[in-house]
Design an enzyme around this catalytic site. Structure first.
Site, short mmCIF file in Angstrom:
data_model
loop_
_atom_site.label_atom_id
_atom_site.label_comp_id
_atom_site.label_asym_id
_atom_site.label_seq_id
_atom_site.Cartn_x
_atom_site.Cartn_y
_atom_site.Cartn_z
N SER A 45 16.49 -1.35 46.80
CA SER A 45 15.17 -1.84 47.34
C SER A 45 14.96 -1.02 48.62
O SER A 45 14.01 -0.68 49.12
CB SER A 45 15.31 -3.37 47.62
OG SER A 45 16.13 -3.80 48.39
N GLU A 46 16.13 -0.81 49.57
CA GLU A 46 15.99 -0.07 50.79
C GLU A 46 17.07 1.13 50.85
O GLU A 46 18.14 0.54 50.60
CB GLU A 46 15.80 -1.00 51.75
CG GLU A 46 14.77 -1.83 51.72
CD GLU A 46 13.48 -1.23 52.19
OE1 GLU A 46 13.41 -0.08 52.83
OE2 GLU A 46 12.39 -2.03 52.08
N THR A 47 16.80 2.02 51.40
CA THR A 47 17.97 3.07 51.77
C THR A 47 17.53 3.13 53.53
O THR A 47 16.64 3.63 53.87
CB THR A 47 17.99 4.37 51.16
OG1 THR A 47 18.33 4.05 49.72
CG2 THR A 47 19.11 5.31 51.76
#
Length: 288
Positions: A45-47
């Site tokens: 969902s996030e990097t």
């Protein structure tokens, strides 16, 4: 170019729970396209990308860093779990010597400080305003059908729509509720809404440990059908439930299949402290 990269499960102390985020340490400037390519490759969902703000800075002794977050589809303006994961990597893997870290981000300066039982994030609070049901009726009904709704709020700062479910429901109902996210970007195409928060009042004297409120979060507009634990959503949920419950200190649980816990504390300066743990589950090198 070889880049150090980690995956940390945030808002949990147990591996494979909470919300996984990739954390990439940038010794040098990375071209813009590579940020998105890496985020798409990691497919979380996030990097998060941590960058040095000065040529002489280092990840062990410096206390100020730049921080950006990318979903697989786009850059994101605010992300709690990837900030927590970033702080955990600096504190626990890079052995950063500072008690507090400051991140320069799209949402201003954010701080993360060590605590005995986790990491505390210093985040802004965002107001959410009453939203007319008929304006978002198609969106809500597509997502949750005829589920009873008690309140609807909208946060223009974060573009999140918060839907409070009826107090007649319990945690088990929210956990098992089938939410249809696929049609939502086609229904809401104006750009006004980028995320849907479902929330529910806690059950006094019921669950152990006790939680003041529950939530789930969906962001198909940015390529995330359901986010396991969402720190940024609690910048809206915190002030809302503080007013509803008459409390400044709250314990929250996000009811995704992975689940995650947050301790919420509203501060006199109009900001919020969010405390959680993190479990680092992967460490490696990325070749770009």
């Amino acid at each position: 170019m070889k880049l150090p990269i980690f995956i940390a499960d945030a808002f949990t102390t147990t591996a494979f729970r909470g919300n996984p985020a990739a954390v990439c340490l940038l010794e040098n400037t990375l071209d813009e396209d590579s940020h998105q390519h890496i985020a798409r490759e990691m497919n979380l969902s996030e990097t998060a990308f941590i960058r040095k703000l000065q040529p002489t800075a280092n990840f062990t002794q410096s206390s100020h860093f730049g921080l950006r977050w990318f979903t697989p589809e786009s850059e994101f303006p605010l992300c709690g779990h990837a900030t927590l994961a970033s702080a955990a990597v600096l504190f626990h893997k890079m052995k950063n010597t500072n008690s507090t870290l400051t991140f320069a981000t799209m949402s201003g300066e954010l701080k993360a400080r060590r605590a005995e039982d986790g990491i505390v994030l210093d985040f802004p609070l965002y107001p959410a305003f009453p939203q007319d049901f008929h304006e978002v009726e198609d969106l809500i009904k597509a997502a949750i059908g005829d589920t009873l709704v008690q309140d609807i709020r909208y946060s223009p700062d974060t573009k999140n729509l918060m839907v409070r479910l009826s107090d007649s429901y319990n945690r088990s109902f929210l956990e098992t509720l089938k939410v249809n996210t696929e049609p939502l970007p086609g229904i809401e195409k104006t750009g006004k809404v980028k995320g849907l928060i479902l929330t529910l009042r806690g059950e006094p004297g019921g669950q152990t440990p006790q939680y003041d409120f529950y939530s789930r979060y969906f962001a198909p507009w940015v390529g995330v059908a359901e986010d396991p634990v969402t720190g940024s959503a609690h910048t809206i949920l915190g002030p809302y439930w503080s007013e509803e419950l008459g409390k400044k200190e709250m314990r929250a649980f996000q009811c995704s299949c992975r689940g995650g816990e947050l301790d919420i504390s509203l501060r006199p300066d109009g900001r919020v402290d969010m405390k959680g743990g993190a479990a680092i589950v992967l460490e490696g090198t990325l070749t770009v």
